[in-house]
Scaffold this active site. Structure first.
Site, short mmCIF file in Angstrom:
data_model
loop_
_atom_site.label_atom_id
_atom_site.label_comp_id
_atom_site.label_asym_id
_atom_site.label_seq_id
_atom_site.Cartn_x
_atom_site.Cartn_y
_atom_site.Cartn_z
N LYS A 37 0.83 -1.20 0.00
CA LYS A 37 0.00 0.00 0.00
C LYS A 37 0.87 1.25 0.00
CE LYS A 37 -3.73 -0.44 2.16
NZ LYS A 37 -4.60 -0.76 3.30
N ARG A 106 -3.51 2.93 8.52
CA ARG A 106 -3.88 1.72 7.76
C ARG A 106 -2.68 0.79 7.62
NH1 ARG A 106 -6.65 3.48 2.28
NH2 ARG A 106 -7.78 1.51 2.53
N GLY A 115 -8.37 -7.12 4.36
CA GLY A 115 -9.20 -7.20 5.55
C GLY A 115 -8.61 -7.99 6.69
N MET A 117 -5.75 -7.37 8.41
CA MET A 117 -5.13 -6.55 9.45
C MET A 117 -5.95 -5.28 9.65
SD MET A 117 -1.08 -7.14 8.77
CE MET A 117 -1.19 -6.61 7.07
N ARG A 350 -3.27 -1.34 -6.39
CA ARG A 350 -2.44 -2.56 -6.30
C ARG A 350 -2.78 -3.43 -7.48
NH1 ARG A 350 -5.73 -4.59 -0.95
NH2 ARG A 350 -7.74 -4.89 -1.94
N HIS A 466 -15.63 -7.86 0.88
CA HIS A 466 -14.67 -8.75 1.53
C HIS A 466 -14.80 -10.19 1.01
CE1 HIS A 466 -13.52 -11.62 4.75
NE2 HIS A 466 -12.49 -10.82 4.89
N ARG A 596 3.09 -48.80 -11.23
CA ARG A 596 3.13 -49.60 -9.99
C ARG A 596 2.62 -51.01 -10.30
NH1 ARG A 596 0.47 -44.78 -9.13
NH2 ARG A 596 1.40 -43.29 -7.69
N SER A 802 15.08 -42.47 -9.78
CA SER A 802 13.79 -41.80 -9.66
C SER A 802 13.55 -41.60 -8.17
CB SER A 802 12.67 -42.63 -10.27
OG SER A 802 11.44 -41.96 -10.14
N GLY A 804 11.62 -41.27 -5.04
CA GLY A 804 10.30 -41.57 -4.49
C GLY A 804 10.09 -40.68 -3.27
N CYS A 870 9.04 -39.34 -8.90
CA CYS A 870 7.74 -39.95 -9.18
C CYS A 870 6.82 -39.92 -7.96
CB CYS A 870 7.90 -41.39 -9.67
SG CYS A 870 8.75 -42.48 -8.51
N TYR A 890 13.14 -34.99 -15.33
CA TYR A 890 11.69 -35.06 -15.50
C TYR A 890 11.00 -35.17 -14.15
CZ TYR A 890 11.94 -40.12 -14.65
OH TYR A 890 12.14 -41.36 -14.08
#
Length: 918
Positions: A37, A106, A115, A117, A350, A466, A596, A802, A804, A870, A890
Site C-alpha cells: 500500500k 492503515r 481485511g 489486518m 495494487r 470482503h 506400480r 527416480s 520416491g 515420481c 523429469y
C-alpha cells in the site's frame, strides 16, 4: 528511490536507520520496506495523481516492535517530524479544536492481505475537535457520523471491545428512530449514539475513550503492528503461503471524506473485470460513505458506471487515471478512491486479485496489446489457477431449481450443505461434509469458515466486498449481493421468493444448495456437473484454433504452448494401465515415470499371489509365478502400445506381501468359527499361518521392495521376463517400446547389483530368442536416506534414479503419512511448525537437500545418469520449481496433474532466465 524529497521533513542523522518515509520519498519497488500500500501510494504520488499527503512507517519498525515488544527508540521523533511536515502542508493541526487535521492509520504488508489486518479512520477526533470539524465542513451530521465511526473502529481494533456491541447499539438507534440505514440518522441521533459508544468503551475497558489525538494515533499504530500476528492474519498467511517474518508497514494519511453528502462518496474500481478478465468499467460506488462501507458490504453499492451520471467530471478523471495506472503497472489494477465534494482522491492501487480464468485471459490480452511479452505472461499465471480451470462446471442442460441470483464474484460450481456461521462450516467440513457458507456479508473473522467451505454465498456486497476479494484470492466459488435472498443467521435459514409467487422457499441449515460463481445463480439441491472446457481441450475434444473456440481455451492454449517451448523438465505420468496411460498422453505426458506393478496383482489375481505366498516347494512357487507371467506380460503390452515411442518406467513389486493377504483379524475369526463347526478349510489354516508368519509391526519398514525380490526367488525375474517379453513382442510388431525397469527401496549398491545381474541374464535370453535389441535400462528409486547418502556408489549400477519423495519424506521425518496427517498435522500447521504439509510441497531444507546431494553424487559417478521424481510432489507447483533448480530431467505425476506440471516447468525455466515474479 525517488529523489523527490519532502522539504519539510528533517533528514535523519547519518548512518541512522530510517523508519518513516513521506509518500514523496518512496516508489513501487520498495514493497519490502513500505509494504504494497505504501509503495503504491508513493508511486501514484510520483505519477502526479491526486493522493492525500501522508507518510509510511516501515516494515522494519514493525519487526523491531514484534521482536522486542516496543517501538524503535527513534521512531517517535521520526513520526513527529513527518507529522509536523504534514500539518504544515495541510495548514491544520492533528485534532486541534478549531481546524482539525484528521488522519487514517492503515496497515499495508508486502503482499495483499485484504481485511486481515487493522485500519482506523478519523484519528484526531475528540469531544472538542468534532465541533471544529462540523464548522470546517459546514455539516454537523457529517462530523458526528465521523466521530461515531472512529469510536467504533478504535474501540474494536485498538481497545479490543466486542464489535457486536457497537453494531447492536447502531441497529437499535436505527430501529428506534425509524431509519432504514445509518445515513438516515440525524446529527442529534448520531451525537446520542456517540455517547452510547463512549459508554460501551468505558464499561468494557475500564477507561474513557482517549481524547488526546497523538495518543489515538500512537495506539492505532501499535494495534496495526499487533494485527500482523492476529489469528486471522496468521490463518490467511498460512492459506496463501505468505512468510510470517515480513511484518507490516503502517500508512498515516490525511483524511478525505466520502461521507460529506450526495456530492461525495467512495468506491473501488478495477481496470478489467477480475472475474472474467474482460475490459470495461468494473467496480462499485457508494454515495455519502467512507471506504470501509464498500468493502464491508453493509450497504449495497451501485455499479461504477453509474458514477458517470452522478459526477461526470470525477468519472472522466477516474477513467483517465485507471488507464494511466494499468499502462504503468502493465496489469489489472485494483483501485480505491474517494470523492470529497466533487474532488477525486486516490487512496490505493495494487495489482488486483483475479480469478483463474481472468488471469489467463488478461495475460494474453496484455501480450496482444504489447504491454508484456510471452515470458512475462507465463509468469502471470500459475499451476494452482490452471487446476481450478479444470474443475467441473454445472450442466446447463440439467433440470435445476433456481431460487435466486447474485453477483458472480468468483467462478466455479460449488455444492454443499447450507451453514450459517464459520464454526459450523469448520465442524462439518472436518466431519467430511461439503458445505456452503451463507452470510449476509462476511468479515475477516469468517476467514476460517471460508477456507473450510466449498463456496460462499452472501446477500449483500458486490465484486469488491470482503467475501468476493478473499474468495478470488483463494480460488473459492463465491456469489455475492443476492439481494432477493433473506439470510437469518439466528434462525439458520435462507428464505427465497417462490418464482411462481406462492409464498417463500426456505433453506434450513443442512439443506443442500448449489451456487454458480460464473453466473451468480443459486439453486436448491444438487446440480449435476460436466467437465470444464479446459479439460475437454486437454482431452483433444476441443480445438483451440477453431473460430468458435472458447476465449479462455485459446488463452490457455497459447500460454501452454509457450511453456512447452521453454521448459527443460520433461513431464511423465504415474499410470498403471493402458486407460490411464492414454489419458496421460492426451494431457501431454512424455512417458510414464511410474507404473506400480502391485496394482496388477489385485482383483482376481489375488488368488495367484496367495498361492505364491503359501508355496512350500520350489515347484509350487514356480507354478504360481508361471501363472502370473502371462497376465503381467499382457498388462505391459497394453501399456507399451499406449505409450509407444515414449519411455515407460516399470517399478517392480514394492509393498509388503501382507497387503495381498486377508486381514489377520477377519481371517482368524473365520478359521475359529470353522473350527468350532469342525469344518475348517485347510487352505484357510495355511493362509492364517502365512499371515502370522509375515505379520510385521511396521510393514512399511519391513519386508518389501528389493528385500522381497531377494527373499522370494524368481519373483523379480518373473516380472523382468514379463516386461522384456512384452517389449520384444511389441518390437516384432513394429512398435517402439522404451521400457525402463526400476528396483524399489534400495538402500545399498549390493542389493541393486544382485537384482541387476539376474535381470540382465533374463533380458539377454529374451533378446536372443526374439532377435531384438531391447535397450532396456535398469535403475532404482531413491526413497531411503541411506540411498540418498550413498548415491555415488549406487549410481555405479544404475542407469537412472527416480526419487520416491513420498517414502523419502516419511523416512526423513520419521512419520507415517497415513497416521500423522489426521493426528497432529493440523496442530503443526496452526503453530507454524509447517508452512505447508511436507507431503504436499517438498521440504527443501531436509528432503530437498538429500535430493540435491544425491543428484550431484550420482552424476559425479555417472554423468549421463537420468534423474526423475515420481512421488506426489511431481505435480505440486512449488516442488516442480525446486526439481528444475536441482537439475532433474523429469517429473512424474497423476494424469490430471500433467498440465499443471507442464505449466510450472515452463514457469521455472522462464524464471531461471530472468526475475521470478511468482
Amino acid at each position: 528511490m525517488s529523489e523527490n524529497k519532502d522539504p519539510h521533513v528533517a533528514a535523519p542523522t547519518s548512518n541512522a536507520q530510517k523508519f518513516v518515509y513521506a509518500f514523496t520519498e518512496g516508489n513501487k519497488e520498495l514493497k519490502d520496506l513500505l509494504g504494497g500500500k505504501g509503495a503504491n501510494l508513493a508511486e501514484m504520488t510520483n505519477l502526479g495523481l491526486p493522493v492525500p499527503p501522508g507518510f509510511t512507517i516501515t516494515t522494519e519498525a514493525c519487526k523491531v516492535y514484534l521482536d522486542s515488544g516496543t517501538e524503535p527508540p527513534a521512531l517517535r521523533d521520526e513520526v513527529s517530524a513527518h507529522l509536523d511536515a504534514l500539518e504544515q502542508q495541510m495548514g491544520k493541526k492533528l485534532g486541534q479544536a478549531d481546524n482539525p487535521l484528521l488522519v487514517s492509520v492503515r496497515s499495508g504488508a508486502k503482499f495483499s492481505m485484504p481485511g486481515m489486518m487493522d485500519t482506523v479512520l478519523n484519528i484526531g477526533l475528540s469531544d472538542e475537535s468534532v465541533q471544529g470539524l462540523a464548522a470546517q465542513a459546514g455539516d454537523e451530521r457529517f462530523a458526528w457520523d465521523s466521530y461515531r465511526r472512529l469510536i467504533q473502529m478504535f474501540g474494536k481494533t485498538v481497545l479490543g471491545v466486542d464489535g457486536d456491541l457497537f453494531e447492536e447499539a447502531l441497529e437499535e438507534a436505527k430501529h428506534s428512530n425509524g431509519a432504514a440505514t445509518d445515513v438516515d440518522l440525524s446529527a442529534a441521533q448520531l451525537k446520542s449514539l456517540v455517547e452510547q459508544f463512549k459508554d460501551i468503551v468505558l464499561k468494557e475497558t475500564g477507561r474513557d475513550f482517549p481524547q488526546e489525538p497523538r495518543e489515538q494515533m500512537d495506539l492505532a499504530v501499535r494495534a496495526v503492528f499487533d494485527s500482523w500476528n492476529g489469528e486471522r492474519a496468521k490463518l490467511y498467511r498460512r492459506q496463501e503461503r505468505i512468510p510470517g517474518d515480513l511484518g507490516t508497514a503502517v500508512n498515516i494519511c490525511s483524511m478525505v471524506f466520502g461521507n460529506l453528502g450526495p456530492d461525495s462518496g467512495t468506491g473501488v474500481a478495477f481496470t478489467r473485470d477480475p472475474a472474467s478478465g474482460q475490459q470495461g468499467v468494473y467496480g462499485d460506488y457508494l454515495q455519502n460513505a467512507q471506504g470501509e462501507d464498500v468493502v464491508a458490504g453493509i450497504r449495497n453499492t451501485v455499479p461504477l458506471a453509474d458514477l458517470e451520471q452522478l459526477d461526470k467530471a470525477s468519472y472522466d478523471q477516474l477513467m483517465q487515471i485507471m488507464e494511466t495506472l494499468e499502462t504503468h503497472y502493465k496489469d489489472l489494477c485494483d483501485i480505491e478512491f474517494t470523492i470529497e465534494r466533487g474532488k477525486l482522491w486516490m487512496l490505493q492501487t495494487r495489482v488486483g486479485k483475479r480469478t483463474a480464468a481472468a488471469a489467463f485471459r488478461i495475460a494474453t490480452q496484455l501480450v496482444d496489446q504489447g504491454l508484456i511479452d510471452e515470458a512475462e505472461a507465463l509468469q502471470r499465471v500459475n499451476g494452482a489457477q490452471l487446476a481450478q480451470l479444470m474443475f467441473p462446471r454445472f450442466d446447463d442442460g440439467a433440470k435445476a431449481d433456481k431460487i435466486g441470483r447474485g453477483i458472480a464474484a468468483s467462478p466455479g460450481a460449488a455444492v454443499g450443505k447450507a451453514v450459517f456461521d464459520s464454526y459450523t462450516a469448520i465442524k462439518w467440513s472436518r466431519s467430511g461434509e461439503k458445505v456452503i457458507l451463507i452470510r449476509r456479508e462476511t468479515n475477516p473473522d469468517d476467514l476460517d469458515g471460508m477456507i473450510a467451505a466449498e463456496g460462499i454465498l452472501t446477500s449483500r456486497g458486490g465484486k469488491t466486498s470482503h467475501a468476493a476479494v478473499v474468495a478470488r484470492g483463494m480460488g473459492k466459488t463465491c456469489v455475492c449481493g443476492a439481494e432477493e435472498l433473506e439470510v437469518d443467521t439466528k434462525r439458520r435459514q435462507l428464505t427465497a421468493p417462490d418464482p411462481e409467487g406462492k409464498g417463500s422457499i426456505v433453506i434450513d441449515e443442512g439443506d443442500v444448495v448449489s451456487i454458480d460463481g460464473s453466473t451468480g445463480k443459486v439453486y436448491r439441491g444438487e446440480v449435476p456437473v460436466v467437465p470444464s472446457p479446459v479439460v475437454e481441450y486437454f482431452e483433444g475434444r476441443m480445438h483451440a484454433g477453431a473460430d468458435d473456440a472458447d476465449e479462455l481455451v485459446q488463452a490457455v492454449h497459447r500460454i501452454m504452448a509457450y511453456a512447452d517451448r521453454v521448459r527443460r523438465l520433461r513431464v511423465r505420468a504415474n499410470a498403471d494401465n493402458a486407460e490411464d496411460a492414454s489419458r496421460a498422453r492426451r494431457f501431454g505426458a512424455q512417458g510414464i515415470g511410474l507404473c506400480r506393478t502391485e496394482h496388477m496383482f489385485l482383483g482376481e489375481r489375488r488368488e495367484l499371489v496367495e498361492r505364491l505366498i503359501l508355496a512350500d516347494t520350489d515347484t509350487e512357487r514356480d507354478s504360481a509365478l508361471a501363472a502370473l507371467l502371462p497376465l503381467q506380460k499382457g498388462d505391459f503390452k497394453e501399456l507399451f502400445e499406449a505409450m509407444d515411442g515414449l519411455p515407460v518406467t516399470v517399478r517392480l513389486l514394492d509393498p509388503p506381501l501382507h497387503e495381498f493377504l486377508p486381514d489377520i483379524t477377519e481371517l482368524s475369526v473365520r478359521v475359529a468359527l470353522a473350527e468350532s463347526r469342525k469344518d475348517a478349510n485347510e487352505n484357510d489354516l495355511r493362509l492364517l499361518q502365512a499371515v502370522h508368519r509375515l505379520h510385521e509391526q511396521n510393514p512399511m519398514l519391513g519386508l518389501r521392495g528389493v528385500r522381497l525380490g531377494l527373499v522370494i526367488p524368481g519373483l523379480f525375474t518373473m516380472q523382468v521376463r514379463a516386461i522384456a517379453e512384452a517389449a520384444a513382442e511389441r518390437m516384432v510388431a513394429k512398435g517402439d517400446p522404451r521400457a525402463e525397469i526400476m528396483i524399489p527401496l534400495v538402500g545399498t549398491v549390493q542389493e541393486l547389483e544382485i537384482v541387476r545381474e539376474d535381470a540382465e541374464k533374463v533380458i539377454a535370453e529374451i533378446e536372443d530368442f526374439y532377435g531384438v535389441d531391447l535397450k532396456l535400462t535398469l535403475g532404482t528409486m531413491i526413497e531411503l536416506p541411506r540411498a540418498a547418502l550413498t548415491a555415488g556408489q549406487i549410481a555405479e549400477s544404475a542407469d537412472f534414479f527416480s526419487f520416491g519423495t513420498n517414502d523419502l519424506t516419511q523416512t526423513v521425518w520419521g512419520f507415517s503419512r497415513d497416521d500423522v496427517e489426521a493426528s497432529f498435522f493440523t496442530a503443526y500447521l496452526e503453530k507454524g511448525i509447517f508452512g505447508v504439509s511436507p507431503f504436499e510441497t517438498i521440504d527443501k531444507d531436509g528432503v530437498g537437500k538429500l535430493v540435491r546431494d544425491a543428484a550431484e553424487a550420482g552424476r559425479a559417478t555417472r554423468p549421463d545418469l537420468k534423474l526423475g521424481v515420481c512421488g506426489e510432489h511431481g505435480g505440486d507447483p512449488e516442488s516442480v520449481h525446486f526439481f528444475h533448480e536441482a537439475g532433474l530431467d523429469y517429473v512424474s505425476c497423476s494424469p490430471f496433474r500433467i498440465p499443471v506440471a507442464r505449466l510450472e516447468a515452463g514457469r521455472a525455466a522462464a524464471a531461471s532466465d530472468g526475475s521470478d515474479s511468482r
